[in-house]
Design a protein around this motif. Sequence first.
Motif, mmCIF file in Angstrom:
data_model
loop_
_atom_site.group_PDB
_atom_site.id
_atom_site.type_symbol
_atom_site.label_atom_id
_atom_site.label_comp_id
_atom_site.label_asym_id
_atom_site.label_seq_id
_atom_site.Cartn_x
_atom_site.Cartn_y
_atom_site.Cartn_z
ATOM 1 N N LEU A 1 12.302 72.517 60.156
ATOM 2 C CA LEU A 1 13.281 73.232 60.984
ATOM 3 C C LEU A 1 14.613 73.368 60.259
ATOM 4 N N GLU A 2 15.007 72.315 59.536
ATOM 5 C CA GLU A 2 16.261 72.374 58.782
ATOM 6 C C GLU A 2 16.168 73.397 57.652
ATOM 7 N N ALA A 3 15.037 73.429 56.965
ATOM 8 C CA ALA A 3 14.864 74.381 55.867
ATOM 9 C C ALA A 3 14.865 75.819 56.384
ATOM 10 N N ILE A 4 14.145 76.062 57.467
ATOM 11 C CA ILE A 4 14.096 77.408 58.049
ATOM 12 C C ILE A 4 15.480 77.809 58.564
ATOM 13 N N ALA A 5 16.188 76.853 59.181
ATOM 14 C CA ALA A 5 17.543 77.130 59.667
ATOM 15 C C ALA A 5 18.461 77.513 58.507
ATOM 16 N N MET B 1 23.781 75.820 67.769
ATOM 17 C CA MET B 1 24.659 76.970 68.002
ATOM 18 C C MET B 1 24.840 77.794 66.732
ATOM 19 N N VAL B 2 24.907 77.111 65.583
ATOM 20 C CA VAL B 2 25.047 77.821 64.305
ATOM 21 C C VAL B 2 23.814 78.674 64.026
ATOM 22 N N VAL B 3 22.636 78.111 64.292
ATOM 23 C CA VAL B 3 21.387 78.862 64.072
ATOM 24 C C VAL B 3 21.330 80.088 64.990
ATOM 25 N N ILE B 4 21.696 79.904 66.265
ATOM 26 C CA ILE B 4 21.693 81.014 67.219
ATOM 27 C C ILE B 4 22.671 82.104 66.761
ATOM 28 N N ALA B 5 23.849 81.686 66.297
ATOM 29 C CA ALA B 5 24.844 82.649 65.810
ATOM 30 C C ALA B 5 24.317 83.425 64.609
ATOM 31 N N ALA B 6 23.587 82.725 63.717
ATOM 32 C CA ALA B 6 23.034 83.384 62.528
ATOM 33 C C ALA B 6 21.992 84.437 62.916
ATOM 34 N N VAL B 7 21.129 84.104 63.876
ATOM 35 C CA VAL B 7 20.115 85.064 64.333
ATOM 36 C C VAL B 7 20.782 86.253 65.030
ATOM 37 N N TYR B 8 21.842 85.976 65.780
ATOM 38 C CA TYR B 8 22.579 87.050 66.455
ATOM 39 C C TYR B 8 23.210 87.989 65.437
ATOM 40 N N GLY C 1 21.246 84.349 55.800
ATOM 41 C CA GLY C 1 21.161 85.802 55.896
ATOM 42 C C GLY C 1 19.781 86.398 55.746
ATOM 43 N N THR C 2 18.754 85.576 55.572
ATOM 44 C CA THR C 2 17.396 86.102 55.498
ATOM 45 C C THR C 2 16.922 86.468 56.899
ATOM 46 N N SER C 3 16.369 87.673 57.029
ATOM 47 C CA SER C 3 15.937 88.148 58.339
ATOM 48 C C SER C 3 14.562 87.591 58.698
ATOM 49 N N LEU C 4 14.439 87.096 59.926
ATOM 50 C CA LEU C 4 13.149 86.607 60.402
ATOM 51 C C LEU C 4 12.136 87.737 60.566
#
Length: 326
Positions: free
Chosen positions: A258-262, A311-318, A268-271
């Motif tokens: 999860l940390e690596a994927i985050a 919250m940082v991960v959510i912001a990055a996906v947003y 900036g890599t798109s899911l």
Amino acid sequence: MLGITKHLQTGSNKKMSNKALLMRFAPLLSLILLMIFFSLGSPFFLNTENLMTIALQTSVIGIMAIGVTYVIITSGIDLSLGSVVAFSGVAIGLAAAAGLPLALCILSGVLGGWLCGYINGLLVARAAIPPFIATLGLMMSVRGVNMVLTDGRAIYFSQYPGFKTLAQGKLFDFLPYPVIYLVVLAAIAAYILKRTVIGRYIYAIGSNEDAAHLSGIKVRKVKVFVYMFCGILTGIAGVVLASRLNSGQPTVGVGYELEAIAAVVIGGTSLMGGIGTIGGTIIGAFIMSVLKNGLNLMGVSQFWQMVAMGMVVIAAVYLDTLRKKI
């Protein structure tokens, strides 16, 4: 009238390009702002020793994140990373117990990662199992195999006192070796991704797999390569971690995937695939480490740290969603 319309279109395009540029450099700007904030919040943050600690903490997750960047660019996912890291350490321990030379023990750890990556590649590319399910299944299976092979106990490398130097040593008594591994592997991975044919194929598959197939790209082979590459880097990360712990521990690595994927997503890599850079991933990994380290120095509870990371991960996906709309 035509001139006014053209002028408005030019202004609109310029505005959009500025937004795209801002989105592209958002991870780097975020890292700089975090470092400024924590340097103001704690006098110890910019201490040389603390910065080296951050770099060292980033190394294992960073190496794993480099590999999974390839996977995510192809619009895949790998949830088995944490289990494979542990399997790599266990493989080293079993090789050591069998009396093999240290070099072969290390090679066993890397090959253990490669094997798991190859199985993931076959499940995803050949068996056409969705990446989430395939890698989740392997995550559970490999974790079980680790426990079976070791009976749930750590394997120590007392017969190889020099093994711990691999991760605990420092260049010029200053720069930790794992940081050097991270930089070298990042440079190699970035070169493959940006300067080789296989790299272009990886981006093409992530952008539009059907179009890539119709253009003659051997999609299955590329996907197998991507998961194997991820497995090899995870195996290397497992060797480094085993060296730091001076043991092969079957329970280590829980949550590492999860940390690596985050880190990859924050970088900036798109899911959705097709977009991503190794440089961005390294920045994302450092954002995670800086955030943890800075919050620790400021005395923030570990529970609130988890909230902040989420919250940082959510912001990055947003941000990735916004970038798609530009």
